[in-house]
Design a protein around this motif. Structure first.
Motif, PDB file in Angstrom:
ATOM      1  N   GLY A  64      -1.913  -4.224   2.957  1.00 15.61           N
ATOM      2  CA  GLY A  64      -2.456  -5.062   4.029  1.00 15.61           C
ATOM      3  C   GLY A  64      -1.442  -5.407   5.108  1.00 15.61           C
ATOM      4  O   GLY A  64      -0.856  -4.530   5.734  1.00 15.61           O
ATOM      5  N   THR A 123       3.898  -5.977   5.766  1.00 13.99           N
ATOM      6  CA  THR A 123       5.056  -5.732   6.631  1.00 13.99           C
ATOM      7  C   THR A 123       5.201  -6.849   7.669  1.00 13.99           C
ATOM      8  O   THR A 123       6.303  -7.354   7.904  1.00 13.99           O
ATOM      9  N   SER A 166       1.573   3.085   2.034  1.00 13.37           N
ATOM     10  CA  SER A 166       2.090   2.049   2.939  1.00 13.37           C
ATOM     11  C   SER A 166       2.134   0.731   2.176  1.00 13.37           C
ATOM     12  O   SER A 166       1.601   0.630   1.078  1.00 13.37           O
ATOM     13  N   ALA A 167       2.671  -0.276   2.823  1.00 14.04           N
ATOM     14  CA  ALA A 167       2.680  -1.612   2.240  1.00 14.04           C
ATOM     15  C   ALA A 167       1.265  -2.180   2.258  1.00 14.04           C
ATOM     16  O   ALA A 167       0.470  -1.849   3.134  1.00 14.04           O
TER      17      ALA A 167
HETATM   18 MG    MG Z   1       1.161  -0.931   7.450  1.00 19.50          MG
END
Ligand code: MG
Ligand code: ASP
Length: 407
Positions: free
Chosen positions: A44, A47, A41-42
């Motif tokens: 921290g 997003t 995921s991105a």
């Molecule tokens: Mg996330």
């Protein structure tokens, strides 16, 4: 040797130390001889920060451009993590959703995966590389970048595991696994070792936000073995699968609380055919989902119907009903937004008449009134006043899970 997909959420890759920690977990798995595909995921809150940046420039930005922007978050993670892995002396390659063959439909910001062309990933795995794939993103038939909706990286990981026929899909997060109740609010809540897909789906939809629901649905459909575990603790996590060993013994796996409910009560309806149909078709037409429904026994040719909806839908549902008071024919409608749904979930519950009774007894002992009840094969839900909800969960949890309980 196994093929393992390991997914790490935003909190697991939030900074350089954490990325290094992920690189360590991944390379340890690799060193055991497994093939490893990593989905990230991105970092921290990246997003959210990207969404904020977009808002500054254009609060009505097109979804296509939003997806183009948001997809960059995951790309930062995979590139950084590949660098960390290389630094440790292993071969790694990062791939965007497009490079990894993730084909989706064209619903920007809420795309569905249609197919995954796994050739590229396979080729890299054959070269004994650790493959890092950007979660949450894909590409549509116009070669445009799409995203799967918030929290979508879990779904990317499960979809990859399904199409690669992986032996296991591990979802690393910042909690140790799935708990019998929310450990932040319930004393004695403990980690569940194994849980079925169906139980997980119920717990997730009831507010235990560990896994993205779509990912569990997909894992169930394709028979992907999942495991939820912490990237920090090194403890055993929770295995999510079709059938679990403990199913016979444990009737109840977990307890969930859902405050996102409101109750509507229609009083003084005519006791005749077609009334329920009229009410619920009006609501269905406005896409308002109804959950628990309770109808009283008719007396003096009149009856009452009460039901629950998502809390946000409460006022609109009330308005619709009031608008049609004449044609439906009722005395009054009352909206209560201070209720909560508390549920026990367990796959082994089907053949156990005593389970619901035990739940009701726990509530009675705590002096908590039940407003509504609904049951299914794997769940019993009660509607209680919101102010009683936390106490209700604790009382039920104590009854089923403390050392004197006989679950
Ligand atoms: Mg996330
Ligand atoms: N980064 C995306 C989000 O925050 C996807 C994900 O985390 O799964 O929603």
């Amino acid at each position: 040797m196994a093929l393992i997909v390991q997914k790490f959420g935003g909190s697991s890759v939030a900074d350089a130390d954490k990325v290094r920690n992920v690189a360590r977990i991944v390379t340890e798995t690799y060193r055991k001889g497994h093939s490893v595909v990593v989905v990230l995921s991105a970092q921290g809150d990246t997003t959210d920060e990207l969404i904020e940046k977009a808002r500054e420039l254009n609060p009505k930005a097109s979804k296509r451009e939003m997806d183009m922007l948001l997809a960059t978050g995951e790309q930062i993670s995979i590139a950084l993590c590949a660098m960390a892995i290389e630094r440790m002396g292993y071969q790694a390659i990062s791939l965007t959703g497009w490079q990894a063959g993730m084909l989706t439909d064209s619903a920007y910001s809420a795309a569905r995966i249609k197919r995954i062309h796994t050739e590229r990933i396979r080729k890299e795995l054959d070269k004994r590389k650790i493959v890092l794939v950007a979660g949450f993103q894909g590409i549509n038939k116009y070669d445009d970048v799409t995203t799967l909706g918030r929290g979508g990286s879990d779904t990317s990981a499960v979809a990859l595991a399904a199409s690669l026929h992986a032996d296991l899909c591990q979802i690393y997060t910042d909690v140790d696994g799935v708990y019998t109740a929310d450990p932040r609010h319930v004393t004695g809540a403990r980690k569940i070792d194994e849980i079925t897909f169906d139980e997980m789906l119920e717990l997730a939809s009831l507010g235990a936000q560990v896994l993205h629901n779509r990912s569990v649905e997909m894992a169930k459909r394709y028979g992907v073995n999942m495991e939820v575990l912490s990237s920090f603790s090194g403890h055993m996590g929770t295995k999510v699968k079709e059938v679990v060993k403990t199913m016979e013994k444990n009737h109840v796996s977990g307890i969930a609380k859902d405050k996102n409910v409101a109750r509507l009560a229609l009083v003084g309806l005519a006791d005749q055919p077609g009334i329920a149909f009229k009410i619920f078709s009006l609501l269905a037409r406005k896409d308002i989902n109804v959950d628990i429904i309770l109808q009283s026994i008719g007396r003096n040719e009149s009856k009452d119907i009460s039901f629950t909806v998502a809390r946000g839908d409460g006022p609109e549902a009330k308005r619709i009903l009031e608008e049609h008071q004449q044609s439906i024919g009722f005395q009054s409608v009352e909206l209560n937004e201070e209720v909560a749904k508390v549920s026990i979930v367990g796959a082994g519950m089907v053949n156990n008449a005593g389970v619901a009774c035990k739940m009701f007894e726990a509530l009675f002992s705590a002096g908590i009134n039940i407003n509504m009840i609904s049951t299914s094969e794997i769940k019993v839900s009660v509607l209680v006043d919101e102010r009683d909800a936390d106490r209700a969960v604790q009382a039920i949890h104590d009854r089923f899970f403390n050392e004197f309980g006989s679950n």
